[in-house]
Motif scaffolding. Structure first.
Motif, short mmCIF file in Angstrom:
data_model
loop_
_atom_site.label_atom_id
_atom_site.label_comp_id
_atom_site.label_asym_id
_atom_site.label_seq_id
_atom_site.Cartn_x
_atom_site.Cartn_y
_atom_site.Cartn_z
N GLY A 108 50.87 12.05 -27.62
CA GLY A 108 50.38 11.00 -27.73
C GLY A 108 51.32 9.48 -27.82
N VAL A 109 51.30 8.46 -28.16
CA VAL A 109 52.09 7.35 -27.39
C VAL A 109 53.40 6.87 -27.63
CG1 VAL A 109 50.36 6.37 -27.85
CG2 VAL A 109 51.77 6.07 -29.75
N THR A 110 54.36 6.02 -26.90
CA THR A 110 55.80 6.01 -27.61
C THR A 110 56.13 4.48 -27.19
OG1 THR A 110 58.71 6.91 -27.54
CG2 THR A 110 56.66 6.61 -25.52
N LEU A 111 56.98 4.01 -27.37
CA LEU A 111 57.63 2.31 -26.69
C LEU A 111 58.99 2.60 -26.54
CD1 LEU A 111 57.64 1.05 -30.56
CD2 LEU A 111 56.20 0.34 -28.89
N ILE A 112 58.94 1.48 -25.56
CA ILE A 112 60.38 2.04 -24.68
C ILE A 112 60.92 0.94 -24.30
CG2 ILE A 112 59.72 3.95 -23.25
CD1 ILE A 112 58.75 2.65 -20.78
N PRO A 113 61.79 0.22 -23.89
CA PRO A 113 62.68 -0.65 -23.68
C PRO A 113 62.00 -1.53 -22.13
CG PRO A 113 64.15 0.86 -23.02
CD PRO A 113 63.00 1.51 -24.08
N GLN A 114 61.85 -2.64 -22.07
CA GLN A 114 61.56 -3.19 -20.67
C GLN A 114 62.41 -2.52 -19.22
OE1 GLN A 114 61.07 -7.02 -20.68
NE2 GLN A 114 60.50 -7.24 -17.79
N MET A 115 63.57 -2.24 -19.65
CA MET A 115 64.67 -1.87 -18.54
C MET A 115 64.06 -0.74 -17.78
SD MET A 115 68.58 -1.29 -19.76
CE MET A 115 68.81 -2.78 -20.11
N MET A 151 48.81 6.41 -35.15
CA MET A 151 48.73 6.77 -34.23
C MET A 151 50.48 7.78 -34.22
SD MET A 151 48.09 3.80 -31.46
CE MET A 151 47.65 4.55 -30.14
N ARG A 152 49.71 9.28 -33.07
CA ARG A 152 50.93 9.66 -32.81
C ARG A 152 52.28 9.62 -32.51
NH1 ARG A 152 50.27 16.13 -31.27
NH2 ARG A 152 48.85 15.65 -33.44
N LEU A 153 53.04 9.53 -32.98
CA LEU A 153 54.19 7.82 -32.42
C LEU A 153 55.34 9.28 -31.76
CD1 LEU A 153 54.97 5.51 -31.25
CD2 LEU A 153 56.15 5.18 -33.82
N LEU A 154 55.86 9.23 -30.37
CA LEU A 154 56.99 9.53 -29.85
C LEU A 154 57.81 8.82 -30.22
CD1 LEU A 154 55.10 11.62 -26.80
CD2 LEU A 154 55.07 12.55 -29.13
N ARG A 186 52.93 8.63 -39.71
CA ARG A 186 52.59 9.62 -40.48
C ARG A 186 52.41 11.07 -39.74
NH1 ARG A 186 46.63 8.68 -42.89
NH2 ARG A 186 45.38 8.49 -40.86
N ASP A 187 52.39 10.81 -38.05
CA ASP A 187 52.67 12.01 -37.65
C ASP A 187 53.05 11.27 -36.15
OD1 ASP A 187 51.50 14.22 -36.38
OD2 ASP A 187 49.62 12.99 -35.33
N LEU A 188 54.68 11.93 -37.14
CA LEU A 188 55.74 10.99 -35.79
C LEU A 188 56.09 12.56 -35.45
CD1 LEU A 188 57.86 8.71 -35.20
CD2 LEU A 188 59.66 9.95 -37.44
N MET A 189 56.80 12.20 -34.04
CA MET A 189 57.60 13.72 -33.16
C MET A 189 58.69 12.81 -32.19
SD MET A 189 54.04 15.57 -31.23
CE MET A 189 54.91 16.45 -30.50
N MET A 217 41.59 -0.38 -23.29
CA MET A 217 41.98 0.07 -25.18
C MET A 217 42.31 -0.90 -25.13
SD MET A 217 41.45 4.03 -26.06
CE MET A 217 41.05 3.32 -27.81
N PRO A 218 42.25 -1.52 -26.77
CA PRO A 218 42.83 -2.96 -27.38
C PRO A 218 44.49 -2.34 -27.61
CG PRO A 218 40.53 -2.40 -27.65
CD PRO A 218 41.12 -1.57 -27.17
N VAL A 219 45.43 -3.29 -26.91
CA VAL A 219 46.49 -2.94 -27.84
C VAL A 219 46.06 -3.33 -29.35
CG1 VAL A 219 48.98 -3.61 -27.72
CG2 VAL A 219 47.21 -4.20 -25.66
N PRO A 220 47.41 -1.73 -29.98
CA PRO A 220 47.12 -1.84 -31.28
C PRO A 220 48.54 -2.38 -31.67
CG PRO A 220 48.35 0.19 -30.38
CD PRO A 220 47.65 -0.87 -29.38
N ASN A 221 48.41 -3.14 -33.04
CA ASN A 221 49.36 -3.63 -33.63
C ASN A 221 49.68 -2.97 -34.55
OD1 ASN A 221 47.82 -2.49 -36.15
ND2 ASN A 221 47.18 -5.06 -35.73
#
Length: 316
Positions: A232-239, A185-188, A212-215, A174-178
């Motif tokens: 849901g989805v999340t962000l992590i550092p590259q390392m 989205m449901r962001l963790l 608005r949908d934060l876990m 799927m396209p990468v969201p901005n």
């Protein structure tokens, strides 16, 4: 001096059992030492309760002076150590939780190879706690995300690293969201207190409101496993990519420009006589960090080639 160090531990932990554990002595021994200190002063320092202690008014004022005295004594020791080369003895080094599991093992190994007489004492904690412990002399240096903006501390940038998006494996094509799409989205994210949480929120809300949908989760491991479960989805550092995605059914995507990132650096007290030695330590940490970043690139590249569980994608 021994009694002052015991009292400082008691003031910090607010509990005889925990303070005794931190000092590696028995609780009765600590209680006896505090009783002798109070007899020497002729006044009580603590109010003893069934579950915790409370400092008296004298104890509060005494604790402030004790921290200053112990910090000055430690700096005298550091002054003596600074005259020796290479660096040796105890090194109390703090590390934030979003760096420690991925960088610390290799850093400790490299440091002990370069400085055989060094005795690293790592401590993992959130940035605010590390800064407090550093200012009060309970740590020598710390690896954190910069800036910390504490006037009494020197900041030494090491390397920059990007944040990557972690989403369920079925979303790999799927396209990468901005940032605006992420807010829908449901962001963790990590729980409050972690600087990485604030950095991630800052990216997601550059031109929008708070997601608005934060876990929340207590660790990056928990967040990635929740993503693998489709929550849901999340962000992590590259390392963190090689460690956290190895056993999770997730896809990794590099976000579009301007990509979120952070600067990892080392901090120490400006008054510490070992500041020059710490710069050598910082260069070793920098080398390990760059090697780790390269290893992360190689890992997700290999996973893409062999069809591993963690798929890699980029914007567009």
């Amino acid at each position: 001096m021994k009694q002052l160090r015991y009292f400082e531990a008691l003031a910090q932990h607010g509990h005889f059992g925990r303070a005794a554990g931190a000092c590696s002595i028995s609780q009765p021994a600590l209680s006896l030492q505090m009783k002798e200190l109070e007899e020497t002063l002729g006044a009580p320092l603590v109010e003893r309760g069934t579950r915790q202690i409370r400092l008296t008014n004298l104890g509060e004022a005494f604790a402030l002076r004790v921290r200053e005295i112990l910090r000055a004594v430690d700096e005298l020791d550091d002054l003596a150590r600074s005259s020796h080369s290479p660096l040796a003895g105890r090194l109390r080094i703090g590390v934030i939780p979003t760096v420690a599991p991925y960088l610390l093992p290799s850093v400790i190994k490299r440091l002990t190879e370069c400085f055989p007489g060094l005795d690293p004492r790592p401590r993992e904690a959130v940035t605010q706690r590390l800064v407090e412990d550093l200012v009060e002399g309970r740590l020598d240096t710390a690896i954190v995300a910069l800036p910390v903006s504490e006037p009494s501390l020197s900041e030494y940038p090491l390397f920059d690293e990007e944040f990557v998006l972690v989403r369920p494996l079925e979303d790999a094509q799927m396209p990468v969201p901005n940032p605006q799409m992420l807010c829908e989205m449901r962001l963790l994210l990590l729980e409050e207190g972690h600087c990485f949480r604030e950095q991630a929120i800052s990216f997601c809300t550059m031109s929008s409101s708070l997601p608005r949908d934060l876990m929340e989760g207590s660790s990056l491991t928990t967040l990635v496993q929740m993503v693998g479960a489709g929550i849901g989805v999340t962000l992590i550092p590259q390392m963190a990519i090689p460690v956290e995605t190895r056993s999770a059914s997730v896809s990794i995507a590099r976000l579009a420009h301007p990509r979120p990132s952070r600067t990892i650096g080392m901090i120490w007290r400006k008054t510490n006589p070992l500041a020059g030695q710490f710069e050598h330590v910082a260069e070793i940490v920098r080398e390990v960090g760059v090697e780790g970043s390269n290893a992360a690139d190689q890992f997700h590249g290999a996973m893409s080639c062999i069809g591993g569980r963690a798929a890699w994608a980029g914007p567009g």
